[in-house]
Design an enzyme around this catalytic site. Structure first.
Site, PDB file in Angstrom:
ATOM      1  N   LYS A 176      -6.019  14.261   9.399  1.00 50.56           N
ATOM      2  CA  LYS A 176      -4.982  14.323  10.424  1.00 50.56           C
ATOM      3  C   LYS A 176      -3.620  14.448   9.749  1.00 50.56           C
ATOM      4  CE  LYS A 176      -2.318  11.418  12.370  1.00 50.56           C
ATOM      5  NZ  LYS A 176      -1.069  12.200  12.649  1.00 50.56           N
TER       6      LYS A 176
ATOM      7  N   GLU B 103      -1.653   5.578  -0.889  1.00 52.79           N
ATOM      8  CA  GLU B 103      -0.464   5.973  -1.647  1.00 52.79           C
ATOM      9  C   GLU B 103       0.715   5.793  -0.710  1.00 52.79           C
ATOM     10  OE1 GLU B 103       2.657   7.335  -2.809  1.00 52.79           O
ATOM     11  OE2 GLU B 103       1.917   9.356  -2.438  1.00 52.79           O
TER      12      GLU B 103
ATOM     13  N   CYS C 203       8.539   9.503  -2.227  1.00 45.17           N
ATOM     14  CA  CYS C 203       8.307   8.111  -2.624  1.00 45.17           C
ATOM     15  C   CYS C 203       8.649   7.860  -4.083  1.00 45.17           C
ATOM     16  CB  CYS C 203       6.849   7.731  -2.375  1.00 45.17           C
ATOM     17  SG  CYS C 203       6.344   7.825  -0.648  1.00 45.17           S
TER      18      CYS C 203
ATOM     19  N   GLU D 159      13.112   1.199   1.372  1.00 42.63           N
ATOM     20  CA  GLU D 159      13.096   2.641   1.186  1.00 42.63           C
ATOM     21  C   GLU D 159      14.018   3.316   2.196  1.00 42.63           C
ATOM     22  OE1 GLU D 159       9.437   5.551  -0.160  1.00 42.63           O
ATOM     23  OE2 GLU D 159       9.144   4.264   1.559  1.00 42.63           O
TER      24      GLU D 159
END
Length: 477
Positions: free
Chosen positions: A175, A248, A283, A379
């Site tokens: 997906k 991840e 990331c 983040e």
């Protein structure tokens, strides 16, 4: 009438049985240009049924047979690179020149690497460890794998998941992100002419669709690239029936710049590129600079200048390093950090939206931040680089490790011993020295702590999609 995308299930493009759709928005304009299915339980069931049926034969193929097909996929990616580039760039806004140079060729290379890696697997030697018994170790595919990919690198992250899974002999239900399904479905079209039906399936949809993919009983393993929150949700769901999980997740990469760097300006320029590439939606972005206090002023000025000179533009801008943020929600999120910026912080350049059309944000450097500030600990996932200072090696390591993430970081120094010491102490899965952000197919990528577990790329990534079986034979008379 707006074009509607379809799912890819059992070797065919099919309408979602849910009958629901969501808009796909061009982030350069903020306007919808496609509609994508919002798949429901019946759609996900159909994809898993196809994958489970296909595994019965695909799981029995030899590494050489699978490798031959992966090599054909790599060739097809190169032959149809322009189509993939256009699909991804329109959907993400990233400049075509960057995509064509940095991503599509690498996607083909990943397939070629795993085609070779699966034919040269190594493991423990078979032998007699008990009298009259011979032991053999088998590396076997896990089965049907559910995968969920993010919006920052839709094609590349799909390839990171698909290539090792298929090479290992698994079948896949994937997906893509609800905002960026286009290049993944284009890849399905390319793969569809090469792989047997049902081996690779794509269901588009939203978070509820993702939860259905992750929680489906037919999935023996689930893999996701995404946020920490999404990863935790996947791990909780997978725990209910003990699925294997590959995560991840996010990152907050420290970039440690020591006072012995020979060319601070050149280092600043490299770090600016590594921090701002893809609008910082990476990331592993070089987003959190820690610079020795003795060279802070010189380095901060150089970094601010490099950032200010960085060009952002739409997909047709051949000189732009990066394009817009992916969606309106991400633009709001990045801007929110500046609404809450503490008084001791100083914006050296940028810190604002560009224009009122699309989701462009200026290249930004923020100085004077403290270790516990939100912008250091969380983040941002935007074109924003922060600066802190450190006094000595121990202080640098403590500040670098003083976040919940553990994905990647870099050390900048002319002292080889220092580079070795610091890289050993950094609690991050990838550490670069005097560079930041290069990847190669042969080396692993993956993090520690809240950045998840499991490895992408390399033979380590391939092993994550295999299970180990011990077979013992009685050979006595």
């Amino acid at each position: 009438m707006t074009t509607r995308l379809q799912n890819y299930v059992n070797g065919e493009f099919v309408d979602a049985k849910s009958g629901r759709f969501s808009d796909v928005v061009d982030p350069c304009t903020g306007e919808a240009y496609l509609q994508a299915p919002v798949s429901g339980a019946e759609d996900v069931d159909a994809a898993y049924a196809a994958a489970a049926a296909a595994f019965e034969s695909w799981g029995q193929t030899t590494p050489g047979e699978r490798a031959g097909l992966l090599l054909k996929i790599a060739d097809a990616i190169e032959a149809r690179a322009d189509e993939l580039n256009e699909a991804e760039c329109r959907n993400t806004g990233k400049p075509r020149a960057r995509m064509a140079e940095d991503e599509t060729p690498v996607a083909a290379d990943h397939f070629r690497f795993f085609a070779g890696a699966v034919r040269t697997l190594e493991g423990p030697t078979s032998g007699e460890f008990l009298a009259d018994h011979t032991s053999v170790i088998r590396h076997e595919p896990i089965g049907v794998v559910g995968q969920v990919t993010p919006w920052n690198y839709p094609l590349m992250m799909a390839v990171w998941k698909i290539a090792p899974a298929l090479a290992a002999g698994n079948t896949v239900v994937l997906k893509p992100s609800d905002t960026t399904p286009v290049s993944t479905l284009k890849l399905a079209e390319i793969i569809g002419g090469i792989l047997p039906k049902g081996v690779f399936n794509v269901v588009a949809g939203d978070r509820e669709t993702g939860a259905l993919v992750v929680g489906h009983p037919a999935a023996q393993m689930v893999a996701i690239t995404g946020s920490v929150g999404a990863g935790m949700s996947v791990a909780r769901t997978a725990a209910d029936d003990l699925k294997r999980v590959h995560l991840e997740l996010g990152g907050k990469a420290p970039v440690i710049v020591f006072d012995d760097v020979r060319d601070l300006k050149a280092a600043a320029e490299s770090i600016a590129t590594a921090g701002l590439y893809n609008a910082g939606q990476d990331c592993t972005a070089a987003c959190r600079v820690l610079v020795h206090e003795d060279v802070h002023d010189e380095f901060a000025a150089a970094l601010a200048e490099a950032a200010a000179n960085t060009r952002t533009g739409d997909l047709s801008d051949t000189e732009a390093l990066y394009g817009p943020l992916n969606n309106a929600g991400q633009l709001e999120r990045v801007a929110g950090f500046f609404d809450r910026l503490p008084g001791h912080a100083k914006v050296l350049t940028g810190g604002h939206r560009i224009g009122d059309r699309g989701y462009f944000f200026a290249p930004t450097v923020v100085d004077g931040l403290a270790q516990d500030d939100e912008m250091v600990q969380n983040e941002v996932f935007g074109p924003v680089i922060t600066i802190q200072t450190f006094s000595d090696e121990a202080d640098a390591i403590a500040k670098a490790n003083g976040v919940k993430y553990g994905l990647s970081g870099s050390v900048w120094t002319s002292d080889h011993g220092r580079a070795m010491r610091v890289s050993r102490r950094l609690d991050f899965g990838v550490v670069w020295v005097n560079t930041h952000i290069p990847f190669v197919s042969e080396m692993p990528h993956g993090g520690f702590k809240h950045s998840g577990y499991g490895k992408d790329l390399s033979v380590f990534g391939l092993h994550d999609y295999l299970r180990v079986k011990h077979v013992m034979h009685y050979i006595g008379e």
